[in-house]
Design a protein around this motif. Structure first.
Motif, PDB file in Angstrom:
ATOM      1  N   ALA A 112       3.923 -12.257 -12.610  1.00  0.00           N
ATOM      2  CA  ALA A 112       5.323 -12.651 -12.779  1.00  0.00           C
ATOM      3  C   ALA A 112       6.169 -11.487 -13.276  1.00  0.00           C
ATOM      4  O   ALA A 112       7.296 -11.294 -12.816  1.00  0.00           O
ATOM      5  N   ILE A 113       5.625 -10.704 -14.190  1.00  0.00           N
ATOM      6  CA  ILE A 113       6.367  -9.563 -14.725  1.00  0.00           C
ATOM      7  C   ILE A 113       6.564  -8.514 -13.633  1.00  0.00           C
ATOM      8  O   ILE A 113       7.657  -7.958 -13.486  1.00  0.00           O
ATOM      9  N   ALA A 114       5.535  -8.244 -12.849  1.00  0.00           N
ATOM     10  CA  ALA A 114       5.635  -7.271 -11.761  1.00  0.00           C
ATOM     11  C   ALA A 114       6.653  -7.721 -10.717  1.00  0.00           C
ATOM     12  O   ALA A 114       7.449  -6.915 -10.231  1.00  0.00           O
ATOM     13  N   ALA A 115       6.628  -8.995 -10.366  1.00  0.00           N
ATOM     14  CA  ALA A 115       7.591  -9.511  -9.383  1.00  0.00           C
ATOM     15  C   ALA A 115       9.018  -9.365  -9.906  1.00  0.00           C
ATOM     16  O   ALA A 115       9.929  -9.008  -9.150  1.00  0.00           O
ATOM     17  N   PHE A 116       9.230  -9.617 -11.182  1.00  0.00           N
ATOM     18  CA  PHE A 116      10.547  -9.485 -11.782  1.00  0.00           C
ATOM     19  C   PHE A 116      11.003  -8.025 -11.801  1.00  0.00           C
ATOM     20  O   PHE A 116      12.139  -7.714 -11.433  1.00  0.00           O
ATOM     21  N   MET A 117      10.124  -7.133 -12.207  1.00  0.00           N
ATOM     22  CA  MET A 117      10.513  -5.731 -12.374  1.00  0.00           C
ATOM     23  C   MET A 117      10.538  -4.947 -11.074  1.00  0.00           C
ATOM     24  O   MET A 117      11.399  -4.089 -10.892  1.00  0.00           O
ATOM     25  N   THR A 175       2.138  -6.771  -6.239  1.00  0.00           N
ATOM     26  CA  THR A 175       0.973  -6.098  -5.665  1.00  0.00           C
ATOM     27  C   THR A 175       0.069  -5.601  -6.785  1.00  0.00           C
ATOM     28  O   THR A 175       0.490  -5.518  -7.951  1.00  0.00           O
ATOM     29  N   GLU A 176      -1.132  -5.246  -6.442  1.00  0.00           N
ATOM     30  CA  GLU A 176      -2.072  -4.708  -7.432  1.00  0.00           C
ATOM     31  C   GLU A 176      -1.485  -3.472  -8.105  1.00  0.00           C
ATOM     32  O   GLU A 176      -1.579  -3.314  -9.329  1.00  0.00           O
ATOM     33  N   ALA A 177      -0.864  -2.596  -7.339  1.00  0.00           N
ATOM     34  CA  ALA A 177      -0.265  -1.381  -7.905  1.00  0.00           C
ATOM     35  C   ALA A 177       0.852  -1.734  -8.898  1.00  0.00           C
ATOM     36  O   ALA A 177       0.950  -1.120  -9.968  1.00  0.00           O
ATOM     37  N   ASN A 178       1.665  -2.712  -8.574  1.00  0.00           N
ATOM     38  CA  ASN A 178       2.748  -3.103  -9.473  1.00  0.00           C
ATOM     39  C   ASN A 178       2.219  -3.775 -10.734  1.00  0.00           C
ATOM     40  O   ASN A 178       2.771  -3.587 -11.815  1.00  0.00           O
ATOM     41  N   ARG A 179       1.156  -4.551 -10.615  1.00  0.00           N
ATOM     42  CA  ARG A 179       0.542  -5.144 -11.810  1.00  0.00           C
ATOM     43  C   ARG A 179       0.004  -4.046 -12.721  1.00  0.00           C
ATOM     44  O   ARG A 179       0.174  -4.101 -13.939  1.00  0.00           O
ATOM     45  N   ARG A 180      -0.607  -3.011 -12.133  1.00  0.00           N
ATOM     46  CA  ARG A 180      -1.099  -1.891 -12.939  1.00  0.00           C
ATOM     47  C   ARG A 180       0.051  -1.148 -13.607  1.00  0.00           C
ATOM     48  O   ARG A 180      -0.074  -0.687 -14.737  1.00  0.00           O
ATOM     49  N   ARG A 181       1.177  -1.041 -12.916  1.00  0.00           N
ATOM     50  CA  ARG A 181       2.367  -0.410 -13.498  1.00  0.00           C
ATOM     51  C   ARG A 181       2.844  -1.188 -14.724  1.00  0.00           C
ATOM     52  O   ARG A 181       3.265  -0.599 -15.723  1.00  0.00           O
ATOM     53  N   VAL A 182       2.775  -2.510 -14.646  1.00  0.00           N
ATOM     54  CA  VAL A 182       3.153  -3.349 -15.789  1.00  0.00           C
ATOM     55  C   VAL A 182       2.229  -3.080 -16.973  1.00  0.00           C
ATOM     56  O   VAL A 182       2.691  -2.853 -18.101  1.00  0.00           O
TER      57      VAL A 182
END
Length: 66
Positions: free
Chosen positions: A13-18, A23-30
């Motif tokens: 949810a945080i990755a989708a918002f930001m 994606t896996e890469a965006n979750r890792r960025r979070v």
């Protein structure tokens, strides 16, 4: 804004918002931002959570500091 609308539960949810997608890469960025860059998050049980309003304020502070 009611808490139920402000609260994001999970890195997805945080990755989708930001970043617009969870994606896996965006979750890792979070997780990286939370661990190393001071992204304001907290845990409920073992789940990473954040408030939309708090993240928006954090981003605004980052912009003003640049």
């Amino acid at each position: 804004m009611p808490l139920a609308e402000d609260l994001m539960t999970g890195a997805d949810a945080i990755a989708a918002f930001m970043f617009g997608s969870s994606t896996e890469a965006n979750r890792r960025r979070v997780y990286h931002a939370a661990d190393k860059l001071g992204l304001p998050t907290f845990k409920l049980g073992g789940t990473l959570c954040a408030r939309r309003s708090t993240i928006m304020a954090w981003i605004e502070r980052q912009e003003n500091a640049a």
